[in-house]
Design a protein around this motif. Structure first.
Motif, PDB file in Angstrom:
ATOM      1  N   TYR A   2       0.853  -1.182   0.000  1.00  0.00           N
ATOM      2  CA  TYR A   2       0.000   0.000   0.000  1.00  0.00           C
ATOM      3  C   TYR A   2       0.891   1.235   0.000  1.00  0.00           C
ATOM      4  O   TYR A   2       1.754   1.403   0.864  1.00  0.00           O
ATOM      5  CB  TYR A   2      -0.925   0.006   1.224  1.00  0.00           C
ATOM      6  CG  TYR A   2      -1.939  -1.102   1.221  1.00  0.00           C
ATOM      7  CD1 TYR A   2      -3.021  -1.066   0.352  1.00  0.00           C
ATOM      8  CD2 TYR A   2      -1.802  -2.201   2.054  1.00  0.00           C
ATOM      9  CE1 TYR A   2      -3.951  -2.090   0.323  1.00  0.00           C
ATOM     10  CE2 TYR A   2      -2.723  -3.226   2.033  1.00  0.00           C
ATOM     11  CZ  TYR A   2      -3.799  -3.164   1.168  1.00  0.00           C
ATOM     12  OH  TYR A   2      -4.706  -4.182   1.146  1.00  0.00           O
ATOM     13  N   HIS A  26      -0.861   7.654  13.850  1.00  0.00           N
ATOM     14  CA  HIS A  26      -0.868   6.582  12.842  1.00  0.00           C
ATOM     15  C   HIS A  26       0.501   5.900  12.764  1.00  0.00           C
ATOM     16  O   HIS A  26       0.619   4.669  12.814  1.00  0.00           O
ATOM     17  CB  HIS A  26      -1.259   7.180  11.492  1.00  0.00           C
ATOM     18  CG  HIS A  26      -1.587   6.159  10.442  1.00  0.00           C
ATOM     19  ND1 HIS A  26      -2.112   6.493   9.213  1.00  0.00           N
ATOM     20  CD2 HIS A  26      -1.455   4.802  10.408  1.00  0.00           C
ATOM     21  CE1 HIS A  26      -2.313   5.398   8.499  1.00  0.00           C
ATOM     22  NE2 HIS A  26      -1.899   4.360   9.204  1.00  0.00           N
ATOM     23  N   LEU A  31      -3.605   2.860  15.956  1.00  0.00           N
ATOM     24  CA  LEU A  31      -4.533   2.927  14.832  1.00  0.00           C
ATOM     25  C   LEU A  31      -5.917   3.405  15.242  1.00  0.00           C
ATOM     26  O   LEU A  31      -6.557   4.185  14.516  1.00  0.00           O
ATOM     27  CB  LEU A  31      -4.629   1.554  14.154  1.00  0.00           C
ATOM     28  CG  LEU A  31      -3.325   0.997  13.567  1.00  0.00           C
ATOM     29  CD1 LEU A  31      -3.588  -0.337  12.867  1.00  0.00           C
ATOM     30  CD2 LEU A  31      -2.695   1.984  12.593  1.00  0.00           C
ATOM     31  N   GLN A  61      -5.005  -1.641   7.165  1.00  0.00           N
ATOM     32  CA  GLN A  61      -4.069  -2.169   8.159  1.00  0.00           C
ATOM     33  C   GLN A  61      -4.787  -2.988   9.229  1.00  0.00           C
ATOM     34  O   GLN A  61      -4.218  -3.926   9.778  1.00  0.00           O
ATOM     35  CB  GLN A  61      -3.292  -1.018   8.803  1.00  0.00           C
ATOM     36  CG  GLN A  61      -2.244  -0.405   7.880  1.00  0.00           C
ATOM     37  CD  GLN A  61      -1.574   0.798   8.520  1.00  0.00           C
ATOM     38  OE1 GLN A  61      -2.097   1.908   8.473  1.00  0.00           O
ATOM     39  NE2 GLN A  61      -0.429   0.574   9.143  1.00  0.00           N
ATOM     40  N   LYS A  62      -6.027  -2.637   9.505  1.00  0.00           N
ATOM     41  CA  LYS A  62      -6.801  -3.367  10.511  1.00  0.00           C
ATOM     42  C   LYS A  62      -7.529  -4.565   9.909  1.00  0.00           C
ATOM     43  O   LYS A  62      -8.255  -5.271  10.607  1.00  0.00           O
ATOM     44  CB  LYS A  62      -7.807  -2.420  11.168  1.00  0.00           C
ATOM     45  CG  LYS A  62      -7.130  -1.329  12.012  1.00  0.00           C
ATOM     46  CD  LYS A  62      -8.126  -0.309  12.534  1.00  0.00           C
ATOM     47  CE  LYS A  62      -8.979  -0.879  13.636  1.00  0.00           C
ATOM     48  NZ  LYS A  62      -9.839   0.161  14.258  1.00  0.00           N
TER      49      LYS A  62
END
Length: 663
Positions: A2, A26, A31, A61-62
């Motif tokens: 990403y 971040h 997060l 990301q989660k």
């Protein structure tokens, strides 16, 4: 990968400060806090694509891929000229298995940014998953043409080229990836895997060593290094690597199974069984482990149990050719010959190039006296991993079709010493066809081979060979001469004792006062079937009570037998005087009878025309055939067979009864 989209340069100072705070959260991995901050910012600035892209990144990301795709879609609606955002969306779609949509997203990114190496590389990943391998290679090559220092593109291109069987190109790409990134453990590992598939095991080992140097915690590399060491027959080292694999990943079923294979090579069969059982407990649908367990049980002569495990392997994997072939071998040992043939045929139907199944079938066919089909199938030995590799010569292979009158024919030994003795008789037949025969033989066979009737050129194995018009492996001669049971060339003797050595033996052992019998009860422990053919001396020692002069014809005596021999005075040992077959032949010539298990000495006695009694296991080697007391290969031989598996006592009793009348 990403990619972080570039920031909008038109933000106000206040917006920039708020964003910097959110970015700090971040970047520190907080997060949830960062997500809350971005959402708060978006309430004030709902049209800010930077906030949307950052929020999408957090969702990705989660692991909230669908949510991230929706957010990044809002950003793209506000500004479609965002190649990085399109690349990120493509990555999320790829992770969700929505490959066509992912490709479309990458294509839109590339349309906006023609030198976008990452998007080309990511397209390659998706194309590979779709099986569009040539397109994948092209996509990686575009990435590399844009960025020649892109190690991941070289590496992934190598993986696809390997799948396309363009192995040299794959190796070049792995090497380039490593040159750019010398600590690239994955590239070293994949390079090792390819080299192992190409049977370049020493080179593979070097690659695995480099992979481990750069990443000592990857169980997969230790496992593959264990496979390479196993292939190199460095079994103790292979075990160490499987142990490390299991330490790093205690649930690695394949490591347990291959650890079992290595233990089986080391003849630690009971331990091998424990490892196969462990592999199966970890992975109950592991067909290969069931098949491997069946192989170990065969070694333990538990053939019925072996069949049960092959059945389970086949139930789990109905197209498992190896399991069918192995089940055929177990059924053969149980004398269920029709079932064995059926299993070999099924294995061949599943895999028409499965050399082991053809070879197993050939041995059973010859055992049953179906020679013509058996000899033809026996040629598959060259393609089997169980056999020796085919040698290559400038001359043409001769299998009986070409006229060889006035031609030179190289015949070379290829298997055991007993095989060499048995099939060397064909040299005379080749000479009778008008050929000049060159015989390449093991050094210990040269002197006895010089007694063959014929004008042969004898070459010791390993020496320089003369040029020849044709060549033929020794074990292919029955095929070349279309040998059937009725046409076996069985004129004996065709080998002879050396007169000088015979005289030496006469002086050494003196005048005969009783019947003289030569004994052989065990062969080389390295022989793959030794556990089935050799007998402990203690078991055969009952014969020594008879009023007979016994002589040991073995060159080697096992430590376990020496204890019993030292306490028995009625056998004379000659091991220190047996340098080669010519010595053994001269000693055999002084005997009235030879009694031997299935070893090269039994063949030598038969080739000398000496009376020889051969003790055979329940299912014998193919050359002795079935259900007969005579041997069409050796007219002076008499065969004594086990009536029940492993029952040598009954065979010894038969021998003892025969000796009473013989003497």
């Amino acid at each position: 990968i990403y990619m972080k989209p570039k920031k909008n340069k038109e933000l106000s100072p206040k917006q920039i400060k708020i964003m910097q705070d959110a970015m700090a959260l971040h970047q520190s991995g907080q997060l949830d806090a960062a997500e809350a901050q971005y959402k708060k910012l978006l309430q004030s600035f709902p049209g800010n694509i930077d906030f949307l892209n950052d929020l999408a990144m957090i969702s990705f990301q989660k692991g909230k891929l669908e949510e991230g795709i929706q957010i990044i879609g809002r950003s793209l609606l506000l500004n479609s000229n965002q190649p990085q955002a399109l690349n990120n969306k493509g990555n999320a779609l790829k992770e969700l298995g929505r490959f066509d949509e992912a490709l479309d997203s990458y294509a839109r990114a590339i349309a906006l940014k023609s030198d976008y190496a990452f998007a080309y590389s990511n397209s390659g990943l998706v194309l590979k998953k779709l099986g569009r391998l040539e397109e994948a290679v092209t996509s990686y090559q575009h990435a590399i043409s844009i960025n020649s220092s892109y190690p991941e593109a070289y590496y992934n291109c190598g993986l696809v080229l390997e799948e396309l069987k363009r192995f040299d190109e794959a190796l070049v790409n792995y090497d380039r990836a490593i040159a750019i990134k010398p600590d690239y453990a994955a590239a070293y590992s994949s390079r090792g895997n390819l080299l192992q598939d190409l049977k370049r095991l020493d080179e593979a080992l070097q690659s695995y060593n480099s992979a481990i140097f750069n990443n000592k915690r990857d169980p997969e590399v230790y496992y593959n290094r264990g496979l390479a060491l196993q292939g190199l027959k460095r079994f103790d080292e292979a075990l160490e690597n499987y142990d490390t694999t299991i330490y790093l990943n205690p649930n690695y079923a394949e490591a347990y199974s291959n650890r079992g294979n290595t233990l089986q090579e080391l003849k630690r069969i009971d331990e091998a069984v424990v490892n196969y059982d462990r592999a199966i407990s970890l992975k109950p649908d592991y067909a290969e482990a069931y098949s491997n367990l069946g192989n170990a049980l065969q070694e333990l002569k538990k053939f019925e149990e072996a069949v049960v495990n092959y059945d389970q392997a086949i139930l789990l994997k109905p197209d498992y050719a190896e399991a069918y072939s192995n089940r055929g071998k177990a059924l053969q040992e149980l004398k269920k010959f029709d079932g064995a043939i059926e299993n070999y045929d099924t294995a061949i139907k599943i895999n028409p190039t499965f050399a082991d199944a053809y070879w197993n079938k050939s041995i059973l066919k010859i055992l049953q006296g179906e020679f013509l089909e058996g000899w033809l199938l026996y040629e598959w030995r060259w393609k089997s991993d169980l056999g020796k590799p085919l040698r290559h010569f400038r001359s043409s292979l001769w299998l009986g079709q070409e006229i060889i009158e006035n031609k030179s024919l190289l015949i070379y030994a290829e298997q055991g010493l007993g095989d060499t003795i048995q099939f060397i008789r064909y040299a005379k037949l080749a000479e009778q066809l008008g050929a000049h025969v060159i015989l390449e033989l093991p050094s210990e066979f040269i002197k006895i081979a010089s007694t063959l009737a014929g004008q042969f050129t004898l070459i010791e194995m390993g020496k320089v060979l003369p040029e020849s018009d044709y060549h033929c492996p020794l074990m292919s001669l029955p095929l070349a001469f279309k040998t059937t049971v009725e046409t076996i060339p069985n004129e004996v003797p065709y080998l002879y004792a050396d007169i000088v050595k015979k005289n030496k033996w006469q002086k050494r052992i003196g005048n005969k006062a009783q019947t003289r019998i030569g004994l052989v009860w065990s062969g080389s422990i390295a022989h793959k079937n030794d556990h089935n053919r050799s007998i402990p001396f203690e078991k055969i020692a009952t014969l020594l009570k008879l009023p007979i002069e016994f002589h040991c014809l073995q060159k080697e005596i096992r430590t376990t037998d020496q204890i019993f021999i030292s306490s028995n005075n009625n056998i004379i040992i000659h091991t220190e005087f047996l340098s080669d077959f010519s010595d053994t032949a001269a000693l055999i010539d002084e005997m009235d009878l030879v009694i031997s298990v299935d070893t090269s000495v039994a063949h030598l006695a038969g080739a000398l025309g000496k009376d020889v009694w051969i003790l055979l296991p329940y299912v014998p080697d193919y050359r002795w055939m079935l259900n007969r007391a005579d041997c069409p290969w050796y007219p002076s031989a008499k065969l004594f067979r086990q009536s029940d598996r492993g029952d040598w006592d009954d065979v010894i009793r038969q021998i003892e009864n025969e000796l009473l009348s013989y003497c």
